[in-house]
Design an enzyme around this catalytic site. Structure first.
Site, PDB file in Angstrom:
ATOM      1  N   GLU A 145      -9.548 -23.964  10.556  1.00  0.00           N
ATOM      2  CA  GLU A 145      -8.104 -23.953  10.341  1.00  0.00           C
ATOM      3  C   GLU A 145      -7.630 -25.398  10.297  1.00  0.00           C
ATOM      4  OE1 GLU A 145      -6.195 -21.310   9.827  1.00  0.00           O
ATOM      5  OE2 GLU A 145      -7.661 -19.749  10.306  1.00  0.00           O
ATOM      6  N   HIS A 173      -6.960 -17.660   1.114  1.00  0.00           N
ATOM      7  CA  HIS A 173      -5.576 -17.209   1.304  1.00  0.00           C
ATOM      8  C   HIS A 173      -4.647 -18.090   0.481  1.00  0.00           C
ATOM      9  CE1 HIS A 173      -6.807 -15.151   5.275  1.00  0.00           C
ATOM     10  NE2 HIS A 173      -6.703 -14.258   4.311  1.00  0.00           N
ATOM     11  N   HIS A 206      -9.240 -22.671   5.957  1.00  0.00           N
ATOM     12  CA  HIS A 206      -7.920 -22.025   6.012  1.00  0.00           C
ATOM     13  C   HIS A 206      -6.907 -23.013   6.592  1.00  0.00           C
ATOM     14  CE1 HIS A 206      -9.024 -17.581   5.644  1.00  0.00           C
ATOM     15  NE2 HIS A 206     -10.210 -18.155   5.696  1.00  0.00           N
ATOM     16  N   ARG A 259      -0.184 -14.282   0.576  1.00  0.00           N
ATOM     17  CA  ARG A 259      -1.471 -14.516   1.240  1.00  0.00           C
ATOM     18  C   ARG A 259      -2.635 -13.808   0.538  1.00  0.00           C
ATOM     19  NH1 ARG A 259      -3.854 -14.746   6.755  1.00  0.00           N
ATOM     20  NH2 ARG A 259      -5.183 -12.943   7.150  1.00  0.00           N
ATOM     21  N   GLU A 293      -2.195 -21.084   1.707  1.00  0.00           N
ATOM     22  CA  GLU A 293      -2.763 -22.165   2.517  1.00  0.00           C
ATOM     23  C   GLU A 293      -3.178 -23.315   1.604  1.00  0.00           C
ATOM     24  OE1 GLU A 293      -5.724 -19.991   4.796  1.00  0.00           O
ATOM     25  OE2 GLU A 293      -4.216 -18.558   5.476  1.00  0.00           O
TER      26      GLU A 293
HETATM   27  O1  PAY Z   1     -12.330 -16.284  11.026  1.00  0.00           O
HETATM   28  O2  PAY Z   1     -11.114 -15.465  12.581  1.00  0.00           O
HETATM   29  C1  PAY Z   1     -11.228 -16.036  11.495  1.00  0.00           C
HETATM   30  C2  PAY Z   1     -10.047 -16.443  10.685  1.00  0.00           C
HETATM   31  C3  PAY Z   1      -8.768 -15.736  11.012  1.00  0.00           C
HETATM   32  C4  PAY Z   1      -7.675 -16.120  10.023  1.00  0.00           C
HETATM   33  C5  PAY Z   1      -7.243 -14.832   9.327  1.00  0.00           C
HETATM   34  O3  PAY Z   1      -7.872 -14.474   8.317  1.00  0.00           O
HETATM   35  O4  PAY Z   1      -6.318 -14.139   9.770  1.00  0.00           O
HETATM   36  C6  PAY Z   1      -6.555 -16.838  10.738  1.00  0.00           C
HETATM   37  C7  PAY Z   1      -5.289 -17.051   9.938  1.00  0.00           C
HETATM   38  C8  PAY Z   1      -5.597 -17.553   8.539  1.00  0.00           C
HETATM   39  O5  PAY Z   1      -5.892 -18.727   8.348  1.00  0.00           O
HETATM   40  O6  PAY Z   1      -5.512 -16.743   7.615  1.00  0.00           O
HETATM   41  C9  PAY Z   1      -4.330 -18.015  10.643  1.00  0.00           C
HETATM   42  C10 PAY Z   1      -3.027 -18.228   9.929  1.00  0.00           C
HETATM   43  C11 PAY Z   1      -2.111 -19.208  10.658  1.00  0.00           C
HETATM   44  C12 PAY Z   1      -2.276 -16.910   9.782  1.00  0.00           C
HETATM   45  O7  PAY Z   1      -1.905 -16.547   8.664  1.00  0.00           O
HETATM   46  O8  PAY Z   1      -2.059 -16.240  10.803  1.00  0.00           O
HETATM   47 ZN    ZN Z   2      -6.175 -17.980   5.992  1.00  0.00          ZN
END
Ligand code: PAY
Ligand code: ZN
Length: 307
Positions: A269, A68, A195, A126, A71
């Site tokens: 994370e 992403h 992430h 993202r 990040e």
């Molecule tokens: O493996 O469940 C997982 C990762 C989930 C992540 C996602 O792809 O949505 C969580 C988010 C991320 O790091 O992209 C969390 C962050 C804070 C967001 O953008 O919500």
């Molecule tokens: Zn992410």
């Protein structure tokens, strides 16, 4: 910069600087590191992989950073992790063991197009930069894998930040990561997608309210890794299956890797818990590197003794 002695790990670097750093690192440590072509992105950029370790035929630990774009701490962590592993080999016994017993395949920056875009245009971008729609750009690379693709926790709307893409593995970087997991199937002991933010060890599953067969092990390892972090910097990391520790996600890489037979499969994370969020100050890169290195010792030891 041709030598890495002067590389500053405590600032965020551009795509061009990271590419140069990968090349310089491979040159500086010819016996421990090798650079290889990983993928060509949608916009034609090179994505490189660094394979590090004493030998190239040990059980594999696969790591990707920067899936992403916004990040930024994620690729910064991959760089300081690699630097510590290479510079401390033969010095620090734990590093030496990690390098002797595992082959580390690391993609320091996966979503190169999105990352470039966060530097040039939109810091909060993202997704990838593929265009399948007249109005909206980008696919969420962590919704594009072949696990319950387009299901709950992913969007089929091209304007959404969790758009799963027009088809499974439509994104070249996702295809490349899937290909490498298929290629080394059976030999990959550990997989981590780094992430930010939230400070959580997330393990499968995220696509359903379901536990893996080794859920107790994944939980126990996370718990020990979180303790190691707390002893290092006092930061609190939580842990749990994705459906509980985060939210439902379909088409995510760690669920897919687990399903392909990688027993220790995580999304980690990194910092923080929301004060700065994606805009984590550079002053926190070092602390993040220090604490997560201690967690990596725990994860690596589990992967080594798991084989
Ligand atoms: O493996 O469940 C997982 C990762 C989930 C992540 C996602 O792809 O949505 C969580 C988010 C991320 O790091 O992209 C969390 C962050 C804070 C967001 O953008 O919500
Ligand atoms: Zn992410």
């Amino acid at each position: 910069a041709s030598k890495n002695g002067s590389y500053d790990y405590n600032v965020y670097h551009t795509y061009d600087e990271i590419q140069q750093w990968i090349a310089d690192t491979a040159n500086q440590y010819p016996n421990l590191a090798r650079k290889s072509f990983f993928a060509t992105s949608t916009e034609g950029r090179n994505v490189d992989m660094l394979t590090i370790g004493k030998s190239t035929d040990k059980p594999i630990f696969l790591i990707d950073c920067g899936v992403h774009a916004r990040e930024w701490i994620s690729p910064a962590f991959c760089q300081c992790f690699i630097n510590r592993m290479l510079s401390q080999y033969g010095v620090d016994p734990q590093v030496t063991r990690m390098m002797d017993e595992m082959t580390w395949m690391i993609i320091p920056l996966l979503n190169v197009d999105g990352y470039e875009y966060t530097w040039a245009n939109d810091r909060m971008w993202r997704k990838t930069r593929s265009k399948y729609d007249t109005f909206c750009t980008g696919v969420d690379a962590n919704r594009n894998f072949d696990i319950n693709w387009s299901g709950e926790g992913a969007s089929t709307e091209p304007c959404s930040n969790t758009y799963c893409g027009p088809s499974v593995e439509s994104e070249p970087v996702v295809k490349a990561l899937s290909d490498i997991i298929r290629k080394y199937k059976g030999n990959i002991q550990g997989y981590i997608a780094f992430h930010s933010y939230s400070q959580v060890f997330v393990y499968p599953y995220s696509y359903a309210y379901e536990d893996t067969e080794n859920a107790a092990q994944l939980n126990d390892v996370s718990s020990r890794a979180a303790s190691a972090i707390q002893q290092t910097t006092s930061k609190i990391y939580t842990f749990g299956p994705g459906y509980e520790s985060m939210y439902l996600v379909s088409g995510g890489s760690k669920d897919w890797a687990y399903q392909m037979g990688v027993p220790l499969s995580y999304t980690i994370e990194l910092r923080d818990t929301g004060k700065y969020g994606f805009l984590l100050p550079e002053s926190q890169i070092d602390g993040t590197c220090q604490e997560m290195f201690q967690a990596m010792i725990v994860l690596a030891e589990e992967a080594i003794t798991n084989t």
